[in-house]
Design an enzyme around this catalytic site. Sequence first.
Site, PDB file in Angstrom:
ATOM      1  N   GLU A 125       0.772  -1.243   0.000  1.00  0.00           N
ATOM      2  CA  GLU A 125       0.000   0.000   0.000  1.00  0.00           C
ATOM      3  C   GLU A 125       0.805   1.297   0.000  1.00  0.00           C
ATOM      4  OE1 GLU A 125      -2.969  -0.421   3.099  1.00  0.00           O
ATOM      5  OE2 GLU A 125      -4.148  -1.775   1.833  1.00  0.00           O
ATOM      6  N   GLU A 249      -5.892  -7.299  -1.991  1.00  0.00           N
ATOM      7  CA  GLU A 249      -6.718  -7.202  -0.793  1.00  0.00           C
ATOM      8  C   GLU A 249      -8.098  -6.705  -1.175  1.00  0.00           C
ATOM      9  OE1 GLU A 249      -5.376  -4.887   2.529  1.00  0.00           O
ATOM     10  OE2 GLU A 249      -3.343  -5.740   2.504  1.00  0.00           O
TER      11      GLU A 249
END
Length: 316
Positions: A125, A249
Amino acid sequence: CSSDLARDYKEMVAQIRGTGFNLIRMPWSVNAVRSTAVGGIDFSKGANAELQGLGPLEVLDRIVAEAGRQGLLVLLDCHRLNDAQIPELWYGDGFTEEDWIESWRVMARRYGGAPNVIGADVKNEPHGAASWGTDDPKTDFRLAAERCGDAILKIAPHWLIVVEGVEKNVPGQELPGHWWGGNLEGVRLAPVRLAVKNRVVYSPHEYGPGVHQSEWFKDPAFPANMPDRWRKGFYYIVEAKIAPVLVGEFGGRQTGADTPEGVWQRAFVDFLAAKKLGFVYWSWNPNSGDTGGMVGDDWLTLVEPKRKLLAPLLDR
């Protein structure tokens, strides 16, 4: 390094396999690679006794090996640098870029020969200051992924190099906002270039309004507006035959058609099924504050609504 093992790890691996998953995305931190002790393993019930006294990588050795014995693949995920937060960039929190890359070299040397370890999710991320296609060596994650990916492939040339997106700072991006790691719009003009061909897999992260009430969930057209977002954000990479895409995710607590998050999750599962995209669901363990887990707070009972939600993807 906190391993969050409240049950025997072999039981847990068996339950993951029995639920229908074939891959574990295994988070680790640069700090853990340098540590000698683990935390978060509950030895009080006699579970995981063989892990007592081991260091983080020794624990990971056993989990990887057990996953292999039970037919599960492993994707290694550099989730954090320290053990406290997800950094914006691939350096910071007291660590340099070379610390990050050297940790990946350690992982490649250690697990490059494990037949069930398929690759490296190089940085979890990127967000904030992270950019893509700007050619700024301090922020351009595309360039950092190339440097790291090439270093890994020198040791494990068969591994997949999994590259997430950024949040913003992509020249010419169409969509006004993205999740952390979700913005892969820059790949069209600035793809990741590695010394070994056909090793790049792009990996967006996507979440619903239960994680954050982003502007696109307030659109009167929701959820009909979502497929266009997903196409512009990452699916065009598949359509243009640039590279494969693995959704790294997604998840949430609510799955029903009576909640906005449930509506979003159902729409996304339909999209993944229609496009035949691979995915990793976040998360297995229940102590993810935003999303909960595939098992409930007892660390034992499968959350049946989530299993039913994912059934079209797990059974294909």
